[in-house]
Design a protein around this motif. Structure first.
Motif, PDB file in Angstrom:
ATOM      1  N   LEU A 111      49.834 -35.320   8.690  1.00  0.00           N
ATOM      2  CA  LEU A 111      50.020 -34.021   7.960  1.00  0.00           C
ATOM      3  C   LEU A 111      48.871 -32.981   8.661  1.00  0.00           C
ATOM      4  CD1 LEU A 111      50.628 -35.091   4.360  1.00  0.00           C
ATOM      5  CD2 LEU A 111      51.960 -35.191   6.234  1.00  0.00           C
ATOM      6  N   ASP A 112      49.403 -31.840   8.805  1.00  0.00           N
ATOM      7  CA  ASP A 112      48.548 -30.767   9.420  1.00  0.00           C
ATOM      8  C   ASP A 112      47.630 -30.359   7.737  1.00  0.00           C
ATOM      9  OD1 ASP A 112      50.096 -28.967   8.014  1.00  0.00           O
ATOM     10  OD2 ASP A 112      50.919 -28.241   9.638  1.00  0.00           O
ATOM     11  N   PRO A 113      46.464 -29.424   8.217  1.00  0.00           N
ATOM     12  CA  PRO A 113      45.933 -29.107   6.775  1.00  0.00           C
ATOM     13  C   PRO A 113      46.438 -28.264   5.969  1.00  0.00           C
ATOM     14  CG  PRO A 113      44.716 -28.409   8.923  1.00  0.00           C
ATOM     15  CD  PRO A 113      46.045 -29.219   9.479  1.00  0.00           C
ATOM     16  N   ASN A 114      47.806 -27.821   6.355  1.00  0.00           N
ATOM     17  CA  ASN A 114      48.718 -27.420   5.073  1.00  0.00           C
ATOM     18  C   ASN A 114      49.579 -28.138   4.355  1.00  0.00           C
ATOM     19  OD1 ASN A 114      47.537 -24.534   5.668  1.00  0.00           O
ATOM     20  ND2 ASN A 114      48.901 -24.521   7.816  1.00  0.00           N
ATOM     21  N   GLY A 115      49.605 -29.518   4.831  1.00  0.00           N
ATOM     22  CA  GLY A 115      50.315 -30.444   4.180  1.00  0.00           C
ATOM     23  C   GLY A 115      51.790 -30.638   4.934  1.00  0.00           C
TER      24      GLY A 115
ATOM     25  N   GLN B  83      54.211 -31.911   7.470  1.00  0.00           N
ATOM     26  CA  GLN B  83      54.181 -33.197   8.296  1.00  0.00           C
ATOM     27  C   GLN B  83      54.371 -32.835   9.678  1.00  0.00           C
ATOM     28  OE1 GLN B  83      56.672 -36.386   6.892  1.00  0.00           O
ATOM     29  NE2 GLN B  83      56.743 -37.561   8.714  1.00  0.00           N
ATOM     30  N   VAL B  84      53.648 -33.778  10.689  1.00  0.00           N
ATOM     31  CA  VAL B  84      53.853 -33.388  12.221  1.00  0.00           C
ATOM     32  C   VAL B  84      54.553 -34.471  12.739  1.00  0.00           C
ATOM     33  CG1 VAL B  84      52.360 -33.292  14.241  1.00  0.00           C
ATOM     34  CG2 VAL B  84      51.520 -32.367  12.206  1.00  0.00           C
ATOM     35  N   GLY B  85      54.344 -35.497  12.308  1.00  0.00           N
ATOM     36  CA  GLY B  85      55.191 -36.938  12.839  1.00  0.00           C
ATOM     37  C   GLY B  85      54.487 -37.962  11.896  1.00  0.00           C
ATOM     38  N   ARG B  86      54.998 -39.184  12.586  1.00  0.00           N
ATOM     39  CA  ARG B  86      54.223 -40.611  12.258  1.00  0.00           C
ATOM     40  C   ARG B  86      53.706 -41.203  13.068  1.00  0.00           C
ATOM     41  NH1 ARG B  86      56.232 -42.059   7.376  1.00  0.00           N
ATOM     42  NH2 ARG B  86      57.901 -40.963   6.661  1.00  0.00           N
ATOM     43  N   VAL B  87      52.518 -41.942  12.567  1.00  0.00           N
ATOM     44  CA  VAL B  87      51.736 -42.745  13.526  1.00  0.00           C
ATOM     45  C   VAL B  87      52.385 -44.099  13.897  1.00  0.00           C
ATOM     46  CG1 VAL B  87      49.383 -44.083  13.650  1.00  0.00           C
ATOM     47  CG2 VAL B  87      49.722 -42.014  12.211  1.00  0.00           C
ATOM     48  N   ARG B  88      52.506 -44.193  15.420  1.00  0.00           N
ATOM     49  CA  ARG B  88      53.017 -45.445  15.854  1.00  0.00           C
ATOM     50  C   ARG B  88      52.006 -46.174  16.494  1.00  0.00           C
ATOM     51  NH1 ARG B  88      57.094 -45.342  12.887  1.00  0.00           N
ATOM     52  NH2 ARG B  88      58.692 -43.753  13.373  1.00  0.00           N
TER      53      ARG B  88
ATOM     54  N   HIS C  86      41.096 -35.797   9.965  1.00  0.00           N
ATOM     55  CA  HIS C  86      40.045 -35.397   8.915  1.00  0.00           C
ATOM     56  C   HIS C  86      39.985 -36.680   7.795  1.00  0.00           C
ATOM     57  CE1 HIS C  86      39.371 -33.486   5.031  1.00  0.00           C
ATOM     58  NE2 HIS C  86      38.621 -32.574   5.585  1.00  0.00           N
ATOM     59  N   SER C  87      41.249 -37.236   7.283  1.00  0.00           N
ATOM     60  CA  SER C  87      41.092 -38.456   6.572  1.00  0.00           C
ATOM     61  C   SER C  87      42.088 -39.244   6.810  1.00  0.00           C
ATOM     62  CB  SER C  87      40.807 -37.671   5.134  1.00  0.00           C
ATOM     63  OG  SER C  87      42.073 -37.002   4.752  1.00  0.00           O
ATOM     64  N   ILE C  88      42.100 -40.519   6.414  1.00  0.00           N
ATOM     65  CA  ILE C  88      43.171 -41.653   6.034  1.00  0.00           C
ATOM     66  C   ILE C  88      43.079 -42.194   4.605  1.00  0.00           C
ATOM     67  CG2 ILE C  88      43.856 -43.596   7.236  1.00  0.00           C
ATOM     68  CD1 ILE C  88      42.492 -43.239   9.724  1.00  0.00           C
ATOM     69  N   ASP C  89      44.168 -42.016   3.916  1.00  0.00           N
ATOM     70  CA  ASP C  89      44.403 -42.889   2.869  1.00  0.00           C
ATOM     71  C   ASP C  89      45.508 -43.848   2.973  1.00  0.00           C
ATOM     72  OD1 ASP C  89      46.702 -41.264   2.080  1.00  0.00           O
ATOM     73  OD2 ASP C  89      45.562 -39.713   1.441  1.00  0.00           O
ATOM     74  N   PRO C  90      46.003 -44.379   1.640  1.00  0.00           N
ATOM     75  CA  PRO C  90      47.073 -45.314   1.872  1.00  0.00           C
ATOM     76  C   PRO C  90      48.383 -44.829   2.302  1.00  0.00           C
ATOM     77  CG  PRO C  90      45.629 -46.057   0.301  1.00  0.00           C
ATOM     78  CD  PRO C  90      45.133 -44.548   0.589  1.00  0.00           C
TER      79      PRO C  90
ATOM     80  N   SER D 132      43.313 -31.843  11.553  1.00  0.00           N
ATOM     81  CA  SER D 132      42.938 -30.467  11.714  1.00  0.00           C
ATOM     82  C   SER D 132      43.206 -30.295  13.166  1.00  0.00           C
ATOM     83  CB  SER D 132      41.351 -30.386  11.434  1.00  0.00           C
ATOM     84  OG  SER D 132      40.530 -31.055  12.170  1.00  0.00           O
ATOM     85  N   GLY D 133      43.212 -28.804  13.563  1.00  0.00           N
ATOM     86  CA  GLY D 133      43.490 -28.313  14.944  1.00  0.00           C
ATOM     87  C   GLY D 133      44.988 -28.499  15.263  1.00  0.00           C
ATOM     88  N   LEU D 134      45.331 -27.964  16.503  1.00  0.00           N
ATOM     89  CA  LEU D 134      46.282 -27.736  17.136  1.00  0.00           C
ATOM     90  C   LEU D 134      47.110 -29.055  17.665  1.00  0.00           C
ATOM     91  CD1 LEU D 134      45.933 -24.369  18.909  1.00  0.00           C
ATOM     92  CD2 LEU D 134      46.950 -24.714  16.457  1.00  0.00           C
ATOM     93  N   VAL D 135      48.113 -29.289  17.808  1.00  0.00           N
ATOM     94  CA  VAL D 135      48.759 -30.331  18.282  1.00  0.00           C
ATOM     95  C   VAL D 135      49.209 -30.151  19.738  1.00  0.00           C
ATOM     96  CG1 VAL D 135      50.936 -31.981  17.969  1.00  0.00           C
ATOM     97  CG2 VAL D 135      49.605 -31.017  16.058  1.00  0.00           C
TER      98      VAL D 135
END
Length: 421
Positions: free
Chosen positions: A18-22, A24-29, A65-69, A75-78
Motif C-alpha cells: 500500500l502507498d501512504p494514501n492506503g 494498493q499498488v500490488g502484492r509482494v511476491r 515504512h512498515s510491515i504488519d500481518p 513511501s515514495g514513487l513506484v
C-alpha cells in the motif's frame, strides 16, 4: 517494529503493498537479498512486487515504512520498470526455499523451509534466521523444523571463494569513508575497478563522496548503468547531482532514467540551479517537522544515523506538506535550544527569528558571507512562495570555495605524511 524483531518471508509473500494514501499498488511476491563482504549478514535490497498488470517490479527496502500481518506500507514513487535480478542478488522464495543444505551440527541433510529478515540498528534490513526442516526419512513422517542463525548455514548461499579484490573489499569495509577513498585513490586502476565491483553500494557511495571529482567520474563511468544508478541513489542528492553534472550528457540521462523516480526527481531539481548557488549546493532532505511537533519529535529525527552532524544542527518547521518543496516555511530551531527545553514543548514556539533563509539564487559569495557572518553550519533555502526547498551545510560551501582539486591534494598529502612518518 523494534530493531531486533524478525519477520519470516513466507508471511510477507502475498501481502498487499500500500502507498501512504492506503491505495494498493500490488502484492509482494519475493524478497531480494545480496551477499556482503566480511562476516556480515546478507543485506535485504528490496521486494519483488507484482502489479495488477502482472508486471513484476522492484521496490527498494529503504522505502518500506512498515510491515504488519496484513499489509506492507511504503513511501515514495513506484518505478514500474520490469524487475531483473542482478549479479550477486538472490530471490529468497524462488531460489532458497526447499534448497537442501548440510550443517555441521545436524546429523542429516535439511531443506530451507523459511528465511527471516530483520531491521538492524543502522535502519537497513538484513537476513537474520533460517528455518530448516528435516528431510523426511519415512512416508507420512512429520518433519521437525529448527530455526537457526543465518551464519550456522554456511552453504545456503553459494558464496564464491574470495579473490584478491574481494579480500580488499572486506578489508575496506571496516574503515571510515575517508580512509576508503584514500585507499581507492592510491590503487592501481585495474585493481580499483575490481575492488569497486566487489564493494557494497552504500559503502562505495560514501567513499565516492570523499574522492576528487575526476576520480568519481571514472568510477561511475566504469560501472554498468544499473549499478551506477544504485550507487548514486545511496549518495546525498546534492553530491549525486554534482557528480552527474560532470558526466557525459548521454550517460547522465541514461543513469537518471534508471534511478528510482523520487531520487531522480531530487537530482534533476538540483541540476536546474547553478552549481555555485544555494539551490545547487542545498540538500533537499533536511529535517522538517510540522507546527504541532514536540521537542521529543525533533530530537528523535536529528538523532537518526543518516542525518549528518551539520544537517542535525537545525530543525525546520513548516506547514504541510513536509516533503520539499514544503508548505509555508515557518522558521528553524537550533539543536542547542532543543536540548534545553522540555520534551513536551512545541517546536513552533522555539523558532529563532534571527535565522534568515537564503534564496535558491544566492551565489556562492553571498552564501559563504552568510555562514561567516552568522556563524552557521546549516541554513534554510526558501523560494519566493516561502516554501522550504532544502538546506545548505557548511561542508557543501567549503567544497565549492576550496580549489577544485583539493580532495586529490589532501589525499596525496596524507599519503606523503604517512610515508614520511
Amino acid at each position: 517494529m523494534s530493531a531486533t524483531s524478525s519477520i519470516f518471508v513466507s508471511r510477507i509473500k502475498g501481502l498487499p503493498l500500500l502507498d501512504p494514501n492506503g491505495e494498493q499498488v500490488g502484492r509482494v511476491r519475493d524478497v531480494v537479498i545480496q551477499n556482503r563482504s566480511g562476516q556480515r549478514s546478507p543485506k535485504v535490497k528490496g521486494l519483488v512486487v507484482e502489479l495488477f498488470a502482472h508486471r513484476r517490479i522492484f521496490f527498494p527496502m529503504e522505502r518500506v515504512h512498515s510491515i504488519d500481518p496484513n499489509q506492507v506500507i511504503v513511501s515514495g514513487l513506484v518505478n514500474t520498470r520490469r524487475f531483473e535480478a542482478r549479479e550477486r542478488e538472490t530471490l529468497v522464495a524462488a531460489q532458497l526455499f526447499d534448497r537442501t543444505v548440510k550443517r555441521e551440527q545436524a546429523s542429516a541433510p535439511e531443506t530451507i523451509f523459511d528465511v527471516a529478515i530483520q531491521r538492524s540498528r543502522a535502519r537497513d534490513w538484513e537476513l537474520a534466521e533460517v528455518a530448516l526442516r528435516e528431510v523426511a526419512r519415512r512416508p507420512f513422517q512429520r518433519p521437525h523444523v529448527t530455526i537457526v542463525d543465518w551464519s550456522e548455514v554456511p552453504d545456503f548461499i553459494d558464496l564464491p571463494a574470495p579473490r584478491d579484490a574481494e579480500q580488499q573489499a572486506m578489508r575496506l569495509s571496516d574503515l571510515k569513508a575517508a580512509d576508503v577513498a584514500r585507499e581507492l585513490h592510491d590503487m592501481d586502476p585495474v585493481l580499483r575497478a575490481e575492488v569497486v565491483n566487489a564493494m557494497d553500494d552504500d559503502r562505495l557511495a560514501e567513499a565516492l563522496e570523499e574522492l576528487p571529482e575526476d576520480e568519481q567520474v571514472d568510477v561511475i563511468a566504469s560501472l554498468d548503468t544499473e549499478r551506477a544508478a544504485d550507487v548514486l541513489e545511496e549518495m546525498d542528492p546534492d553530491d549525486a547531482a554534482d557528480l552527474i553534472a560532470e558526466l557525459e550528457p548521454g550517460l547522465a540521462e541514461t543513469i537518471l532514467a534508471r534511478m528510482e523516480p523520487e531520487d531522480a526527481r531530487d537530482v534533476r531539481s538540483l541540476l536546474g540551479y547553478g552549481a555555485a548557488t544555494a539551490g545547487g549546493l542545498m540538500n533537499p532532505e533536511p529535517v522538517v517537522l510540522g507546527a504541532d511537533a514536540t521537542v521529543a519529535d525533533a530530537l528523535a529525527q536529528v538523532r537518526q544515523e543518516e542525518v549528518t552532524p551539520a544537517m542535525a544542527a537545525l530543525t525546520f518547521i513548516c506547514r504541510s506538506p513536509l516533503d520539499t518543496p514544503t508548505g509555508r516555511y515557518l522558521g528553524a530551531v537550533n539543536i542547542q535550544r532543543l536540548l534545553r527545553e522540555p520534551p513536551s514543548a512545541l517546536v513552533a514556539g522555539l523558532i529563532d527569528p534571527n535565522i534568515v533563509p537564503l534564496t535558491p539564487q544566492s551565489n556562492i559569495a553571498q552564501v559563504s558571507r552568510y555562514f561567516a557572518t552568522y556563524d552557521m553550519v546549516c541554513a534554510p533555502v526558501v523560494d519566493a512562495d516561502r516554501r522550504l526547498l532544502g538546506a545548505v551545510t557548511v561542508d557543501d560551501v567549503l567544497d565549492h570555495i576550496l580549489p577544485s582539486d583539493w580532495r586529490g591534494v589532501q589525499l596525496d598529502r596524507i599519503e606523503t605524511e604517512v610515508t614520511d612518518g
